[in-house]
Design an enzyme around this catalytic site. Structure first.
Site, PDB file in Angstrom:
ATOM      1  N   GLU A  56      19.806  -9.849  23.496  1.00 25.42           N
ATOM      2  CA  GLU A  56      18.748 -10.653  24.103  1.00 25.42           C
ATOM      3  C   GLU A  56      17.666  -9.776  24.717  1.00 25.42           C
ATOM      4  O   GLU A  56      17.925  -8.641  25.121  1.00 25.42           O
ATOM      5  CB  GLU A  56      19.349 -11.542  25.199  1.00 25.42           C
ATOM      6  CG  GLU A  56      20.321 -12.545  24.614  1.00 25.42           C
ATOM      7  CD  GLU A  56      20.929 -13.474  25.652  1.00 25.42           C
ATOM      8  OE1 GLU A  56      21.165 -14.623  25.315  1.00 25.42           O
ATOM      9  OE2 GLU A  56      21.169 -13.038  26.790  1.00 25.42           O
ATOM     10  N   CYS A 114      18.999 -11.491  35.874  1.00 24.89           N
ATOM     11  CA  CYS A 114      19.800 -10.267  35.903  1.00 24.89           C
ATOM     12  C   CYS A 114      21.286 -10.635  35.974  1.00 24.89           C
ATOM     13  O   CYS A 114      21.683 -11.458  36.785  1.00 24.89           O
ATOM     14  CB  CYS A 114      19.462  -9.438  37.141  1.00 24.89           C
ATOM     15  SG  CYS A 114      17.838  -8.718  37.054  1.00 24.89           S
TER      16      CYS A 114
END
Ligand code: SF4
Length: 374
Positions: A93, A358
């Site tokens: 990704e 994150c």
């Protein structure tokens, strides 16, 4: 085995050498490299100065591989997550992060300081930073990270890193001005390919991204940090701590067993001396775990005499084992560090509902708005 040249996998000087062997002069080789790195598989038709026989030689002797874009998902805050399938089926990704013009951001900060506005205000997008993956999966197994739970599959090739950036850049309405190696995997365990990709990104014949606008984030691979320093790389190094205490750090980041904090901080200090600037240390903020007064004191002691700033990043653990901290807890921790003279920046980690924040990159396909191109 496909023995044809893969020009996407090469930085400019390597490509010039390979094309010189085909009789292509350096200025034309540079235009060929520019075509491949900016436009992907557009072929060699129309490259200025490229003679017909050289074009035919290139068509015969070069191969173009590509990533498959499986999905683009846009979150409400404008973050877009790209899901790519590699040739062998692994998924990686990248996250497109919208940024305002720095002048607009400064003006807003000033208006906020004067009390004319409060809270978050949307600003028009002026550019993007891209968070890219360096590996499929990750071997380091940080306890709070979804990629770590996937385990390690393999390193990405240089071209697989660059193709993430190119796919996003060609369809973005604003320029990509920064790249952060903070996606899936530990970039310093794929050192050569990551550095070759970073060098290619800075070329004016490529995307012309400033070397300092490329950040390489590491969990603490000490020999590679030393190599990065010795090679005088101009990219920004970010070192992730999670705790100033070795035993706790080991529970959160098992890499502590291999390269303990003492050794890591010695390498960070060498790096700070070499760059003669602040080093950036990332600190994941976990509610009720690593934000106490004792942690602040421990961190201040660990950083004594070091020119460093802390990037404070909210944990995003979808397993629920590591909760986010309350605002008061984060504010108190931040205040303690600031009072001790340690600069702290609270980093916004966006795209939560699409699994782009994150610590959440794991090939999930949920949330946000599915978009065909952007
Ligand atoms: S935080 Fe980074 S180094 Fe740690 S497991 Fe996740 S991807 Fe790997």
């Amino acid at each position: 085995v496909d023995e044809r040249l893969n020009l996407q996998d090469m930085d400019l000087p390597e490509s010039e050498r390979a094309l010189a062997a085909l009789g292509i002069p350096a200025p034309v080789a540079r235009r060929v490299w520019c075509r491949v790195h900016r436009e992907g598989g557009a072929g060699f038709e129309g490259v200025r100065g490229l003679r017909a026989e050289h074009r035919r030689a290139l068509e015969e002797r070069t191969a173009f591989h590509d990533l498959e874009v499986l999905e683009r998902r846009r979150a409400a805050d404008g973050f877009v997550k790209y899901l790519f399938r590699l040739g062998d089926g692994h998924l990686v990704e990248a996250v497109r992060i919208p940024l305002p013009d720095p002048g607009d951001a400064r003006a807003l900060k000033e208006r906020r300081r004067r009390g004319e506005v409060s809270g978050l205000q949307p600003l028009p997008v002026a550019k993007y930073t891209l968070c890219v993956s360096a590996q499929a999966g990750c071997a380091l197994g940080c306890a709070f990270c979804a990629t770590g739970r996937l385990g390690f599959a393999r390193n990405l090739e240089t071209w697989e890193i660059l193709a993430q950036v190119r796919h996003v850049a060609v369809e973005a309405g604003h320029p990509v001005r920064g790249v952060v190696f903070m996606g899936m995997g530990e970039p310093l365990l794929n050192y050569d390919n990551v550095m070759r990709a970073a060098a290619a990104l800075t070329r004016s014949a490529g995307l012309s991204i400033a070397a300092k606008a490329i950040s390489v984030s590491t969990a603490g691979v000490v020999p590679a940090i030393r190599r990065f320093t010795a090679e005088a790389r101009r990219h920004r190094l970010i070192v992730s701590l999670a705790s100033p205490f070795p035993q706790e750090r080991e529970r959160l980041m098992p890499i502590e067993r291999r390269w303990p904090l003492g050794e890591l901080m010695a390498a960070v200090r060498e790096h700070a001396r070499a760059i003669d600037d602040l080093v950036t240390l990332a600190y994941v903020a976990i509610g009720g775990v690593n934000l106490t007064a004792e942690h602040a004191r421990g961190l201040v002691a660990l950083l004594a005499g070091l020119r460093a700033k802390i990037d404070l990043i909210d944990v995003n653990d979808e397993s629920g084992a590591f909760p986010r901290a309350a605002e008061e807890e984060i504010a108190a921790f931040r205040r303690r560090l600031l009072d001790a003279g340690v600069p702290v920046i609270r980093r916004y980690s966006g795209g939560q509902e699409i699994g782009a924040a994150c610590g959440t990159l794991a090939g999930s396909r949920r949330g946000g708005e599915l978009v065909a191109g952007c």
